[in-house]
Scaffold this motif. Sequence first.
Motif, PDB file in Angstrom:
ATOM      1  N   GLN A 183       0.830  -1.207   0.000  1.00 26.46           N
ATOM      2  CA  GLN A 183       0.000   0.000   0.000  1.00 26.46           C
ATOM      3  C   GLN A 183       0.863   1.256   0.000  1.00 26.46           C
ATOM      4  O   GLN A 183       0.531   2.231  -0.679  1.00 26.46           O
ATOM      5  CB  GLN A 183      -0.937  -0.003   1.203  1.00 26.46           C
ATOM      6  N   THR A 184       1.962   1.244   0.740  1.00 26.72           N
ATOM      7  CA  THR A 184       2.883   2.390   0.766  1.00 26.72           C
ATOM      8  C   THR A 184       3.424   2.661  -0.633  1.00 26.72           C
ATOM      9  O   THR A 184       3.434   3.803  -1.099  1.00 26.72           O
ATOM     10  CB  THR A 184       4.050   2.123   1.749  1.00 26.72           C
ATOM     11  N   CYS A 185       3.844   1.613  -1.301  1.00 28.11           N
ATOM     12  CA  CYS A 185       4.414   1.739  -2.641  1.00 28.11           C
ATOM     13  C   CYS A 185       3.365   2.218  -3.650  1.00 28.11           C
ATOM     14  O   CYS A 185       3.627   3.128  -4.443  1.00 28.11           O
ATOM     15  CB  CYS A 185       4.999   0.391  -3.056  1.00 28.11           C
ATOM     16  N   MET A 186       2.188   1.631  -3.609  1.00 24.27           N
ATOM     17  CA  MET A 186       1.130   2.010  -4.544  1.00 24.27           C
ATOM     18  C   MET A 186       0.653   3.436  -4.292  1.00 24.27           C
ATOM     19  O   MET A 186       0.390   4.183  -5.244  1.00 24.27           O
ATOM     20  CB  MET A 186      -0.031   1.015  -4.443  1.00 24.27           C
ATOM     21  N   ARG A 187       0.544   3.830  -3.035  1.00 24.18           N
ATOM     22  CA  ARG A 187       0.131   5.197  -2.706  1.00 24.18           C
ATOM     23  C   ARG A 187       1.143   6.201  -3.260  1.00 24.18           C
ATOM     24  O   ARG A 187       0.772   7.225  -3.839  1.00 24.18           O
ATOM     25  CB  ARG A 187      -0.026   5.357  -1.200  1.00 24.18           C
ATOM     26  N   PHE A 188       2.421   5.898  -3.076  1.00 20.80           N
ATOM     27  CA  PHE A 188       3.466   6.774  -3.609  1.00 20.80           C
ATOM     28  C   PHE A 188       3.322   6.888  -5.127  1.00 20.80           C
ATOM     29  O   PHE A 188       3.361   8.003  -5.666  1.00 20.80           O
ATOM     30  CB  PHE A 188       4.851   6.221  -3.250  1.00 20.80           C
ATOM     31  N   ALA A 189       3.160   5.766  -5.814  1.00 20.61           N
ATOM     32  CA  ALA A 189       3.034   5.794  -7.278  1.00 20.61           C
ATOM     33  C   ALA A 189       1.837   6.647  -7.697  1.00 20.61           C
ATOM     34  O   ALA A 189       1.941   7.484  -8.604  1.00 20.61           O
ATOM     35  CB  ALA A 189       2.905   4.378  -7.822  1.00 20.61           C
ATOM     36  N   ARG A 190       0.714   6.454  -7.030  1.00 29.16           N
ATOM     37  CA  ARG A 190      -0.491   7.232  -7.340  1.00 29.16           C
ATOM     38  C   ARG A 190      -0.248   8.723  -7.087  1.00 29.16           C
ATOM     39  O   ARG A 190      -0.584   9.570  -7.915  1.00 29.16           O
ATOM     40  CB  ARG A 190      -1.652   6.726  -6.471  1.00 29.16           C
TER      41      ARG A 190
END
Length: 160
Positions: A102-109
């Motif tokens: 979730q941390t990684c995906m949130r950053f990408a978004r």
Amino acid sequence: MENIKIRTFDQGDRDWLIRQHQEHYALEEGFDDSFGVLVTQIIDEFLHDHDPACERGWIAQKGNQRLGSIFCVKLTAQRAKLRLFLLVPEARGHGLGQRMLQTCMRFARDQGYEGMQLWTHESHRAAGALYARSGWELTDSRPAVSFGKANVEQTWEILL
């Protein structure tokens, strides 16, 4: 697992992360030394060339003990690539993988990426289940010989 922080990857994590990948994948997957060479290349390239405005790596840590890693790197202007996702065995099964993903995906978004992709192996069933639960789709699966053994390579993708 309590009191775990997810912090930004830095140069001091390099050798630990390479060693963890080499040892884990040799023991659990039977990968040969060529996998460690690839991981070293990926990490060194990231350390020397990444754009901190749109690329980042994280380390999960409890006290002085590192527990895992995950990276978001630029694939294209619209698409990010998830790389180097690893949890040490004692950190698995406690929700940390979901938190890191979730941390990684949130950053990408937040950086404006419209989607992400990753490359893995079919034998990583727990990771595949985590990706599927998180909305990722398996878009390609093919037999290959890599890292000294027969594998089924997979590509997973998600729209953000």
